[in-house]
Write a protein that holds these residues in place. Structure first.
Motif, PDB file in Angstrom:
ATOM      1  N   ALA A  23       0.804  -1.209   0.000  1.00 49.31           N
ATOM      2  CA  ALA A  23       0.000   0.000   0.000  1.00 49.31           C
ATOM      3  C   ALA A  23       0.840   1.263   0.000  1.00 49.31           C
ATOM      4  CB  ALA A  23      -0.929  -0.004   1.219  1.00 49.31           C
ATOM      5  N   ALA A  24       2.154   1.149   0.278  1.00 51.68           N
ATOM      6  CA  ALA A  24       3.009   2.332   0.344  1.00 51.68           C
ATOM      7  C   ALA A  24       3.109   2.984  -1.027  1.00 51.68           C
ATOM      8  CB  ALA A  24       4.405   1.935   0.841  1.00 51.68           C
ATOM      9  N   ALA A  25       3.134   4.306  -1.005  1.00 57.10           N
ATOM     10  CA  ALA A  25       3.241   5.046  -2.259  1.00 57.10           C
ATOM     11  C   ALA A  25       4.617   4.823  -2.876  1.00 57.10           C
ATOM     12  CB  ALA A  25       3.015   6.530  -1.995  1.00 57.10           C
ATOM     13  N   PRO A  26       4.685   4.707  -4.197  1.00 54.86           N
ATOM     14  CA  PRO A  26       5.991   4.543  -4.842  1.00 54.86           C
ATOM     15  C   PRO A  26       6.855   5.785  -4.648  1.00 54.86           C
ATOM     16  CG  PRO A  26       4.285   4.993  -6.468  1.00 54.86           C
ATOM     17  CD  PRO A  26       3.581   4.794  -5.169  1.00 54.86           C
ATOM     18  N   ARG A  27       8.141   5.588  -4.604  1.00 52.73           N
ATOM     19  CA  ARG A  27       9.070   6.704  -4.485  1.00 52.73           C
ATOM     20  C   ARG A  27       9.433   7.176  -5.888  1.00 52.73           C
ATOM     21  NH1 ARG A  27      12.341   4.511  -1.382  1.00 52.73           N
ATOM     22  NH2 ARG A  27      14.026   3.945  -2.812  1.00 52.73           N
ATOM     23  N   ILE A  28       9.088   8.412  -6.190  1.00 48.68           N
ATOM     24  CA  ILE A  28       9.270   8.973  -7.533  1.00 48.68           C
ATOM     25  C   ILE A  28      10.217  10.163  -7.467  1.00 48.68           C
ATOM     26  CG2 ILE A  28       8.114  10.079  -9.494  1.00 48.68           C
ATOM     27  CD1 ILE A  28       5.600   8.559  -8.761  1.00 48.68           C
ATOM     28  N   GLU A  29      11.151  10.186  -8.388  1.00 49.51           N
ATOM     29  CA  GLU A  29      12.045  11.333  -8.529  1.00 49.51           C
ATOM     30  C   GLU A  29      11.581  12.176  -9.722  1.00 49.51           C
ATOM     31  OE1 GLU A  29      16.103  10.189  -8.804  1.00 49.51           O
ATOM     32  OE2 GLU A  29      16.038   8.937  -7.003  1.00 49.51           O
ATOM     33  N   LEU A  52      11.006  11.724 -15.063  1.00 52.57           N
ATOM     34  CA  LEU A  52      10.382  10.959 -13.991  1.00 52.57           C
ATOM     35  C   LEU A  52      11.024   9.581 -13.900  1.00 52.57           C
ATOM     36  CD1 LEU A  52       6.716  11.787 -14.986  1.00 52.57           C
ATOM     37  CD2 LEU A  52       7.715  12.470 -12.808  1.00 52.57           C
ATOM     38  N   VAL A  53      11.278   9.132 -12.681  1.00 49.78           N
ATOM     39  CA  VAL A  53      11.743   7.758 -12.468  1.00 49.78           C
ATOM     40  C   VAL A  53      11.152   7.256 -11.147  1.00 49.78           C
ATOM     41  CG1 VAL A  53      13.884   8.522 -11.316  1.00 49.78           C
ATOM     42  CG2 VAL A  53      13.764   6.237 -12.366  1.00 49.78           C
ATOM     43  N   SER A  54      10.662   6.017 -11.165  1.00 49.63           N
ATOM     44  CA  SER A  54       9.984   5.453 -10.007  1.00 49.63           C
ATOM     45  C   SER A  54      10.668   4.158  -9.575  1.00 49.63           C
ATOM     46  CB  SER A  54       8.516   5.173 -10.360  1.00 49.63           C
ATOM     47  OG  SER A  54       7.862   4.478  -9.326  1.00 49.63           O
ATOM     48  N   ASP A  55      10.501   3.807  -8.286  1.00 51.77           N
ATOM     49  CA  ASP A  55      11.056   2.540  -7.797  1.00 51.77           C
ATOM     50  C   ASP A  55      10.059   1.397  -7.908  1.00 51.77           C
ATOM     51  OD1 ASP A  55       9.260   3.279  -5.863  1.00 51.77           O
ATOM     52  OD2 ASP A  55      10.574   2.865  -4.165  1.00 51.77           O
ATOM     53  N   ALA A  56       8.841   1.706  -8.413  1.00 57.77           N
ATOM     54  CA  ALA A  56       7.814   0.665  -8.567  1.00 57.77           C
ATOM     55  C   ALA A  56       6.941   0.996  -9.763  1.00 57.77           C
ATOM     56  CB  ALA A  56       6.962   0.560  -7.294  1.00 57.77           C
ATOM     57  N   ASP A  76       2.792   5.879 -17.737  1.00 58.41           N
ATOM     58  CA  ASP A  76       3.106   4.606 -17.092  1.00 58.41           C
ATOM     59  C   ASP A  76       4.581   4.604 -16.697  1.00 58.41           C
ATOM     60  OD1 ASP A  76       0.616   3.167 -17.198  1.00 58.41           O
ATOM     61  OD2 ASP A  76       0.899   3.015 -19.362  1.00 58.41           O
ATOM     62  N   LEU A  77       4.857   4.410 -15.406  1.00 52.70           N
ATOM     63  CA  LEU A  77       6.230   4.369 -14.907  1.00 52.70           C
ATOM     64  C   LEU A  77       6.610   2.928 -14.566  1.00 52.70           C
ATOM     65  CD1 LEU A  77       6.242   7.475 -12.512  1.00 52.70           C
ATOM     66  CD2 LEU A  77       6.990   7.347 -14.902  1.00 52.70           C
ATOM     67  N   GLN A  78       7.806   2.535 -14.987  1.00 52.08           N
ATOM     68  CA  GLN A  78       8.354   1.220 -14.672  1.00 52.08           C
ATOM     69  C   GLN A  78       9.583   1.385 -13.783  1.00 52.08           C
ATOM     70  OE1 GLN A  78       6.748  -1.543 -15.444  1.00 52.08           O
ATOM     71  NE2 GLN A  78       5.204  -0.343 -16.560  1.00 52.08           N
ATOM     72  N   PRO A  79       9.854   0.425 -12.921  1.00 45.20           N
ATOM     73  CA  PRO A  79      10.966   0.577 -11.972  1.00 45.20           C
ATOM     74  C   PRO A  79      12.290   0.889 -12.669  1.00 45.20           C
ATOM     75  CG  PRO A  79       9.658  -1.356 -11.428  1.00 45.20           C
ATOM     76  CD  PRO A  79       9.152  -0.863 -12.749  1.00 45.20           C
ATOM     77  N   GLY A  80      12.912   1.988 -12.244  1.00 44.70           N
ATOM     78  CA  GLY A  80      14.247   2.331 -12.731  1.00 44.70           C
ATOM     79  C   GLY A  80      14.308   2.920 -14.127  1.00 44.70           C
ATOM     80  N   ARG A  81      13.177   2.999 -14.839  1.00 43.96           N
ATOM     81  CA  ARG A  81      13.206   3.521 -16.212  1.00 43.96           C
ATOM     82  C   ARG A  81      12.834   5.000 -16.215  1.00 43.96           C
ATOM     83  NH1 ARG A  81       9.634   4.091 -20.544  1.00 43.96           N
ATOM     84  NH2 ARG A  81       7.910   3.189 -19.345  1.00 43.96           N
ATOM     85  N   VAL A  82      13.699   5.813 -16.823  1.00 43.39           N
ATOM     86  CA  VAL A  82      13.473   7.251 -16.865  1.00 43.39           C
ATOM     87  C   VAL A  82      12.490   7.586 -17.987  1.00 43.39           C
ATOM     88  CG1 VAL A  82      14.536   9.516 -17.186  1.00 43.39           C
ATOM     89  CG2 VAL A  82      15.771   7.718 -15.956  1.00 43.39           C
ATOM     90  N   VAL A  83      11.467   8.352 -17.667  1.00 46.23           N
ATOM     91  CA  VAL A  83      10.506   8.846 -18.654  1.00 46.23           C
ATOM     92  C   VAL A  83      10.722  10.346 -18.807  1.00 46.23           C
ATOM     93  CG1 VAL A  83       8.068   9.226 -19.171  1.00 46.23           C
ATOM     94  CG2 VAL A  83       8.809   7.061 -18.175  1.00 46.23           C
TER      95      VAL A  83
END
Length: 491
Positions: A23-29, A52-56, A76-83
């Motif tokens: 349930a924790a929110a993803p960490r996004i940079e 944007l880059v997310s850990d989840a 759509d964000l994928q782990p470790g992939r920069v958008v």
């Protein structure tokens, strides 16, 4: 028994922990980088590079706010992939970006300030340590990533000096934006470019190549640029400059006038034959319902006017376009943006509140939303360049006639020839063919397009004017019209 209880509590803790983690929110940079190192001019356009880059894995909505204009998109964000998203924005003191989980809470909010210069901006894309200072200009040294991917963002600067190494490092979108800027008569000096690059830019250069220069060194680039400032370039056409060609349709007014006429006629009949207050009240109620239903049953069509200009032999023509929406009531309107024009979409009036929907896959806006009012028109503006394949060539005048040759590889349709302040009929012509125009046999009448073209044509120029077929433009309004004005090359 105690051992079983401890084991049960341990399993329960693991389960609760896994639920909490799920349930924790993803960490996004979130990183924001404006083009031109954040420099621009008041009232112009620039570009914001959003990373944007997310850990989840997660799906988020990104919304950008610049003054009265907002742009939003789902990503759509994928782990470790920069958008990365490059959005064209109006130049304001501060641009805000928010990231929200779809169907959830706000995750991030950032803002970035822009430096608005009162002096003309000189952009320097030089790979070495050299710099150029030009009197009256503010110079900005750039890296490759500071150059935009939206051609409309070049409105931020007033001149560009770029060397061969920087040119070679541009990606495809950056190069296309630069070529469109060259077609729009942007002042560009290329330093130490090889012949192939010079030919590519020369083929795109608008205004007869007056604004496009090449120099072997930065010092000579400075001298060329300073000398070119004494040459005035043809300004881009404005809506007012098109005169009657851009006059709005009166369909909304006509509908309201018709509805009022019918209402008053019915009211007179009721007064003459019935003299009944209930009948008058019923008539007023029915008229109000009819007017309210009118905007949904027969909404006014939007209008698109496109004016483009080029020179014979150039590979690109620059264009300006105006998309007009007439309101017949107070409502929220959502409209599709023609995709071939979408990269530069912006409200013509900076005070107009508009929300754009951005397609992250295509890298451009797809829809616009705004409020309409009765008799109030909303205008969206577009600008850019498109490939041009018409090469009319004019021979020298001979006994009151002039030969016009199609030196291109494609046939052109029937159009008009502008010569010595007169408008002549220009027949359809296949590649390699020619026709002879009698100078005295000018057309008796001049339509709105011909009048606008004469204003844009120099006294010694010969120019060809064609109405363009916009059949290949997606999401095109029914009421659309476009013209291409080409300055004819001498033979």
């Amino acid at each position: 028994m105690l051992r079983r209880l401890l084991l049960l509590l341990g399993l329960l803790g693991l389960t609760l922990g896994s639920w909490a983690h799920a349930a924790a929110a993803p960490r996004i940079e979130l990183t924001l980088a404006p083009a031109w190192k954040g420099w621009s001019r008041p009232g112009r356009m620039t570009e914001l590079d959003i990373r944007l880059v997310s850990d989840a894995a997660t799906r988020v909505n990104v919304q950008l706010a610049a003054g009265r204009t907002t742009v939003h998109t789902n990503v759509d964000l994928q782990p470790g992939r920069v958008v990365r998203l490059q959005m064209a924005v109006s130049t304001v003191q501060r641009v805000e970006v928010g990231v929200t989980a779809l169907g959830g809470d706000a995750l991030l909010h950032r803002d970035v300030g822009l430096s608005l210069s009162e002096s003309p901006l000189l952009a320097l894309g030089l790979s070495g340590s050299e710099t150029i200072e030009l009197e009256g200009f503010h110079s900005v040294a750039l890296t490759v990533d500071d150059l935009p991917r939206n051609a409309s963002a070049y409105a931020s600067i007033d001149a560009l000096v770029i060397d061969a190494a920087t040119l070679a490092s541009l990606d495809q979108r950056q190069l296309a934006a630069l070529l469109a800027h060259a077609a729009a008569c942007g002042r560009i000096v290329v330093v130490n470019a090889d012949p192939q690059v010079r030919r590519l830019l020369a083929g795109a250069g608008g205004c007869g190549g007056q604004a496009l220069m090449d120099a072997p060194t930065p010092l000579q680039a400075k001298n060329l640029l300073a000398a070119s400032l004494g040459t005035s370039l043809p300004p881009a056409v404005t809506l007012a400059g098109l005169g009657d060609l851009a006059r709005p349709a009166q369909k909304s007014w006509n509908r309201v006038a018709l509805a009022l006429s019918v209402y008053f006629a019915a009211a007179v009949l009721v007064l003459v034959f019935m003299m009944s207050l209930p009948a008058l009240l019923l008539l007023a109620a029915l008229a109000s319902l009819a007017v309210l239903a009118l905007q949904y049953v027969a909404p006014p069509a939007s209008q698109l006017v496109v004016w483009s200009e080029g020179r014979a032999g150039a590979k690109l023509a620059r264009y300006q376009a105006w998309h007009r929406f007439a309101g017949i009531g107070r409502e929220r309107t959502r409209v599709a943006i023609p995709q071939q024009l979408a990269s530069s979409a912006q409200p013509c009036d900076a005070m107009q509140t508009v929300a754009f929907e951005f397609d992250a896959t295509r890298g451009q806006v797809t829809f616009a939303e705004f409020n309409t009012r009765l008799f109030r028109q909303v205008l969206l503006c577009y600008s850019g360049a498109f490939p041009m394949d018409r090469t009319p060539v004019a021979g020298a005048p001979v006994e009151g006639t002039r030969e016009i040759h199609n030196a291109g590889t494609k046939a052109w349709p029937r159009g008009a020839l502008l010569m010595e302040g007169r408008v002549h009929d220009l027949p359809a012509l296949g590649p390699g063919l020619h026709t002879r125009i009698e100078a005295r046999q000018a057309m008796s009448g001049r339509d709105a397009a011909a009048r606008a073209a004469l204003v844009r044509t120099g006294p010694d120029d010969v120019a060809a004017l064609w109405q363009l077929d916009l059949g290949g433009v997606a999401d095109l309004p029914v009421e659309s019209k476009a013209w291409l004005l080409v300055t004819v090359a001498p033979r």
